[in-house]
Scaffold this motif. Structure first.
Motif, PDB file in Angstrom:
ATOM      1  N   GLN A  87       8.013  61.897  79.556  1.00 53.33           N
ATOM      2  CA  GLN A  87       9.403  62.128  79.143  1.00 53.33           C
ATOM      3  C   GLN A  87       9.780  63.595  79.367  1.00 53.33           C
ATOM      4  O   GLN A  87      10.805  63.917  79.967  1.00 53.33           O
ATOM      5  CB  GLN A  87       9.523  61.745  77.667  1.00 53.33           C
ATOM      6  CG  GLN A  87      10.939  61.847  77.101  1.00 53.33           C
ATOM      7  CD  GLN A  87      11.839  60.820  77.749  1.00 53.33           C
ATOM      8  OE1 GLN A  87      11.408  59.687  77.979  1.00 53.33           O
ATOM      9  NE2 GLN A  87      13.052  61.215  78.095  1.00 53.33           N
ATOM     10  N   ASP A 144      12.533  65.123  81.775  1.00 53.62           N
ATOM     11  CA  ASP A 144      13.612  65.981  81.264  1.00 53.62           C
ATOM     12  C   ASP A 144      13.685  67.276  82.055  1.00 53.62           C
ATOM     13  O   ASP A 144      14.755  67.710  82.508  1.00 53.62           O
ATOM     14  CB  ASP A 144      13.365  66.298  79.783  1.00 53.62           C
ATOM     15  CG  ASP A 144      13.786  65.136  78.916  1.00 53.62           C
ATOM     16  OD1 ASP A 144      14.308  64.138  79.480  1.00 53.62           O
ATOM     17  OD2 ASP A 144      13.575  65.193  77.685  1.00 53.62           O
ATOM     18  N   ALA A 189       3.297  59.019  77.274  1.00 50.34           N
ATOM     19  CA  ALA A 189       4.736  58.740  77.355  1.00 50.34           C
ATOM     20  C   ALA A 189       5.531  60.021  77.094  1.00 50.34           C
ATOM     21  O   ALA A 189       6.488  60.338  77.818  1.00 50.34           O
ATOM     22  CB  ALA A 189       5.103  57.663  76.337  1.00 50.34           C
ATOM     23  N   THR A 190       5.124  60.763  76.056  1.00 48.06           N
ATOM     24  CA  THR A 190       5.817  62.008  75.718  1.00 48.06           C
ATOM     25  C   THR A 190       5.775  62.987  76.881  1.00 48.06           C
ATOM     26  O   THR A 190       6.791  63.584  77.262  1.00 48.06           O
ATOM     27  CB  THR A 190       5.157  62.644  74.485  1.00 48.06           C
ATOM     28  OG1 THR A 190       4.941  61.643  73.520  1.00 48.06           O
ATOM     29  CG2 THR A 190       6.037  63.747  73.925  1.00 48.06           C
TER      30      THR A 190
END
Lengths: 251, 161
Positions: free
Chosen positions: B97, B101, B93-94
């Motif tokens: 993300q 970004d 998930a990180t």
């Protein structure tokens, strides 16, 4: 009698002499004892006690040697008692059934394996203690006492009710059973062992070499089977007395 | 053989001895047997029976212990696995993300840059246009002056208004 003495006089082998119904009497007070029976029975007892001592002298968690062997014997006896008497009640009866089995077994095999007749005693000859009717009757009567004791202890006077079960018509037969049980027990053992020793003796008398060997081997087998039968039947009688008919639990 | 049986029978019938000679041997043998039972009970059945039972208990206890330990180990292993899965999912998930970004930043910056470039180009174009217009005006003035001079020269100044 002439024929007998004539027969034995021609014997070359003293081992092949055949003596039946002669006893080596000991007198204690007014009582006669069969000395030859006691001598060999002491031997049997000594063997059992020494084996037990050897087995339990140094108890190990992991058994080995004598302990292992005797544990095998004990498990065998326990299974025998458990099969006949039942899981719940068998434990207090293990010593009785086990001693019956061990004593008869060692006695029979000592008669079959040890050449007792080499040891001369003043009268008669040494042989398995179980080929004397006194021994077998003593064991059979003890078995009778044992199952009566078991029945009365478990159910009190209610034990007597089994004599009129399933119907009062069977009362005489039920009573008769209490006599036939020790009779058959004692005579079966006595007859088998005596007959075996006689057959071997007669064959040795006729053909001293090799021919008696198969019969001797068969005798070993019979001896073991007889010990097993005696102990199993004794346990079965005890189990029957404990089980009862009225309060049978179906599990 | 028949002789023997006859002899046996004859002997058994005798006053003393014989096959069925009951005497004090019987009760004494019974007593002796009971004694043997008691002795063997003390020497053999009890100690060995206890040894066997203790061993059975020991093995059962060990087995139960080991089973418990195995269950515990399995539980811990599943817990670890669960934690591992969670952590992996979190990490993914990180990463997603971060990627998103970065993508966002890139897109905005590219847009900004394009806008700036566009503006600058427009400004430049306008300036050029202005200067062109000025230059045309100046040139037109010059052309006017020059043509007037040419006319004066050709026609004379009085003819020219």
């Amino acid at each position: 009698m002439d024929i007998l003495t004539g027969f034995t006089a021609t014997q070359v082998f003293p081992l092949a002499e055949l003596e039946v119904g002669k006893h080596f009497y000991w007198q204690i007070g007014n009582f006669n004892l069969h000395g030859q029976v006691f001598l060999t029975s002491w031997f049997v007892i000594l063997v059992l006690v020494i084996a037990s001592l050897l087995a339990t002298r140094n108890l190990q968690q992991v058994p080995g040697g004598m302990q292992n062997f005797m544990e095998y014997a004990l498990e065998f006896i326990r299974n025998l008692a458990k099969d006949q008497i039942g899981e719940k009640e068998y434990r207090p009866w293990v010593p009785f059934v086990g001693t019956l089995f061990l004593f008869i077994f060692v006695a029979n095999w000592s008669g079959a394996l040890i050449p007792w007749k080499v040891l001369r005693i003043p009268a008669s000859e040494l042989a398995a203690p179980t080929n004397d009717i006194n021994t077998t009757v003593a064991l059979a009567l003890l078995t009778s006492l044992a199952y009566f004791y078991a029945g009365f202890r478990k159910r009190g006077l209610g034990y007597l009710a089994k004599y009129i079960e399933p119907t009062p018509i069977l009362l005489p037969i039920n009573i008769l059973e209490d006599f036939t049980k020790p009779l058959s027990l004692s005579f079966r053992l006595f007859g088998n062992i005596l007959a075996d020793e006689l057959v071997v003796a007669v064959l040795v008398l006729l053909v001293p070499l090799f021919v008696p060997l198969p019969v001797m081997a068969l005798g070993l087998f019979t001896s073991a089977i007889q010990a097993l039968i005696f102990a199993t039947l004794a346990a079965a009688y005890i189990g029957e007395a404990l089980e009862g008919h009225g309060e049978e639990e179906h599990e | 053989m028949t002789l023997w049986t006859i002899l046996l029978a004859a002997e058994a019938a005798g006053e003393s001895g014989g096959l069925f000679d009951f005497d004090a041997t019987l009760p004494l043998m019974a007593v002796q047997f009971l004694l043997l039972m008691v002795v063997l009970n003390a020497l053999f059945y009890k100690p060995l029976g206890r040894a066997i039972d203790e061993r059975i208990d020991y093995v059962r206890g060990k087995l139960a212990d080991e089973r418990e330990r195995r269950d515990k180990a399995t539980a811990i292993a599943t817990q670890y696995e669960q934690a591992l899965i969670d952590v992996r999912r979190e990490a993914q998930a990180t990463i997603a993300q971060a990627q998103a970004d970065a993508q966002q930043t890139i897109t905005t910056e590219v847009q900004q840059a394009q806008q700036t470039v566009q503006q600058q180009r427009e400004t430049a174009a306008r300036e050029i246009e202005e200067q062109k217009a000025q230059a045309y005006q100046a040139l037109e003035g010059d052309v006017e002056a020059l043509s007037r001079q040419i006319l004066e020269k050709l026609l004379g100044p009085e003819l020219v208004k």
